[in-house]
Scaffold this active site. Structure first.
Site, PDB file in Angstrom:
ATOM      1  N   GLY A 182       0.808  -1.215   0.000  1.00  0.00           N
ATOM      2  CA  GLY A 182       0.000   0.000   0.000  1.00  0.00           C
ATOM      3  C   GLY A 182       0.843   1.267   0.000  1.00  0.00           C
TER       4      GLY A 182
ATOM      5  N   ARG B 153      -1.000  -9.849   0.413  1.00  0.00           N
ATOM      6  CA  ARG B 153      -2.072 -10.819   0.171  1.00  0.00           C
ATOM      7  C   ARG B 153      -1.671 -11.914  -0.804  1.00  0.00           C
ATOM      8  NH1 ARG B 153      -7.505  -7.776  -1.202  1.00  0.00           N
ATOM      9  NH2 ARG B 153      -6.062  -6.404  -2.308  1.00  0.00           N
TER      10      ARG B 153
ATOM     11  N   ALA C 229      -2.783  -1.688   6.938  1.00  0.00           N
ATOM     12  CA  ALA C 229      -3.669  -2.236   5.901  1.00  0.00           C
ATOM     13  C   ALA C 229      -5.140  -1.997   6.213  1.00  0.00           C
ATOM     14  CB  ALA C 229      -3.423  -3.737   5.761  1.00  0.00           C
ATOM     15  N   SER C 230      -5.849  -1.436   5.236  1.00  0.00           N
ATOM     16  CA  SER C 230      -7.297  -1.255   5.325  1.00  0.00           C
ATOM     17  C   SER C 230      -7.769  -0.753   3.975  1.00  0.00           C
ATOM     18  CB  SER C 230      -7.670  -0.242   6.411  1.00  0.00           C
ATOM     19  OG  SER C 230      -9.072  -0.204   6.598  1.00  0.00           O
TER      20      SER C 230
ATOM     21  N   LYS D 205     -13.649   3.146   9.080  1.00  0.00           N
ATOM     22  CA  LYS D 205     -12.500   3.612   9.864  1.00  0.00           C
ATOM     23  C   LYS D 205     -12.903   3.898  11.316  1.00  0.00           C
ATOM     24  CE  LYS D 205      -8.985   3.943   8.367  1.00  0.00           C
ATOM     25  NZ  LYS D 205      -7.934   2.918   8.106  1.00  0.00           N
TER      26      LYS D 205
ATOM     27  N   PRO E  19      -4.701  10.259   9.800  1.00  0.00           N
ATOM     28  CA  PRO E  19      -4.333  11.162   8.706  1.00  0.00           C
ATOM     29  C   PRO E  19      -5.547  11.730   7.978  1.00  0.00           C
ATOM     30  CG  PRO E  19      -3.370   8.946   8.449  1.00  0.00           C
ATOM     31  CD  PRO E  19      -4.457   8.860   9.458  1.00  0.00           C
TER      32      PRO E  19
END
Length: 330
Positions: A11, A33, A82-83, A159, A182
């Protein structure tokens, strides 16, 4: 030498975290992944000697239990970055919520089984300042409203819910947790490709995809600053148990964003503002525009004093960040 796990290593933010950790002499493990992302990460970090000794990989999925215990084992610190992030509104909000919430719990559960010194979680301003009717200066004590009639986007909801369960789990299981929140993340890509929604949006602007810009003001931060704050949170005194808002003091209107890019030579960037009725009409056919609608006309400001003081943040100027973002993807 201390080892840090960075989740979601391919990412945009995670790659910059890996870069800065290696630069500071940490050993790094990262989750991906699939094996297909490994070579891209290695290529982005090829300036570091002995990379095969200082960077290793584990295959893990936020929606699967397998692999997380092994990924965390032997690490002193964990950066859970990670998201999923998409601007458009999915037909099923669980596409965003399940990986965010369940993935966070999987990582924290694995951390609770071993002696991890500290976990740093990447959340978002979207978990702080969204879904409210009144304008105010939001601080670390505020939470986005996830109520049924709040108008909050599925991303912001994901989130918010993920961060809430993280604090609950950390409290129950005595995990030292720090959260970074952020704003919109800009800055150069380390891979040479357009990564994520933020860079895609800048790419679309400089390529003239949007003849009109929405009446939206956004809180921004450079990706290198986000990574620095994550790394600083590992060792900073007084950071545990705190949320750190990582965004410009004042939001930047999209017309200002496109104006900076236009002045920098990207002449296809439009500074003409789209009327709200047109955006509402477009949202019937464009899920990305639909995702932007709740932000139209809003102007949020944030209090980030502790980010400056505890994490010693020295922000990269947003104008510089925008121009370097465009240069890296043009």
């Amino acid at each position: 030498m201390e080892k840090v796990l960075v989740t979601g290593g391919s990412g945009f933010i995670a790659l910059h975290c890996i870069d800065q950790l290696l630069e500071k002499g940490f050993m790094v493990r990262t989750t991906i992944r699939s094996e297909s992302r490994k070579d891209e990460i290695i290529k982005a970090m090829d300036k570091y000697p002995n990379l095969d000794q200082n960077l290793d990989f584990h295959i893990c999925d936020l929606l699967e239990d397998e692999g997380w215990d092994a990924a965390v084992d032997g690490c002193d610190y964990v950066l859970h970055v990670a998201s999923p992030f998409i601007l458009e509104v999915p037909s099923d909000e669980d596409v965003l919520i399940r990986p965010a919430v369940d993935g966070t719990l999987r990582v924290l559960n694995a951390c609770s089984k071993v002696d991890v010194k500290k976990v740093v979680l990447t959340s978002s301003v979207a978990a702080v300042a969204y879904g409210h009717d009144s304008e105010k200066t939001f601080d670390e004590s505020d939470w986005s409203n996830t109520g049924e009639n709040s108008g909050i986007t599925p991303y912001a909801k994901s989130k918010t819910l993920a961060e809430r369960v993280a604090w609950e789990f950390a409290d129950t299981n005595s995990i030292d947790l720090v959260v970074i929140n952020p704003g919109g993340v800009l800055g150069p890509t380390l891979t040479g490709r357009v990564q994520g929604e933020s860079l895609t949006f800048i790419s679309d602007i400089i390529n003239g995809k949007y003849p009109l810009v929405p009446d939206i003001s956004v809180l921004l931060i450079d990706v290198r600053d986000v990574a620095k704050l994550h790394v600083a949170a590992i060792t900073a005194e007084g950071a545990v148990g705190k949320r750190f808002i990582a965004a410009s003091d004042e939001p930047l209107h999209f017309k200002e964003v496109t104006g900076i890019l236009k002045d920098a030579g990207y002449k296809k960037a439009s500074t003409r503002q789209a009327p709200k009725f047109l955006l509402k009409l477009m949202s019937l056919f464009d899920d990305q525009v639909k995702g932007l609608l709740p932000m139209v006309g809003e102007r949020q400001t944030v209090a980030n004093k502790e980010t400056y003081e505890i994490l010693q943040w020295e922000p990269t100027p947003i104008e510089q960040s925008l121009i370097e973002t465009a240069e890296s993807i043009a």
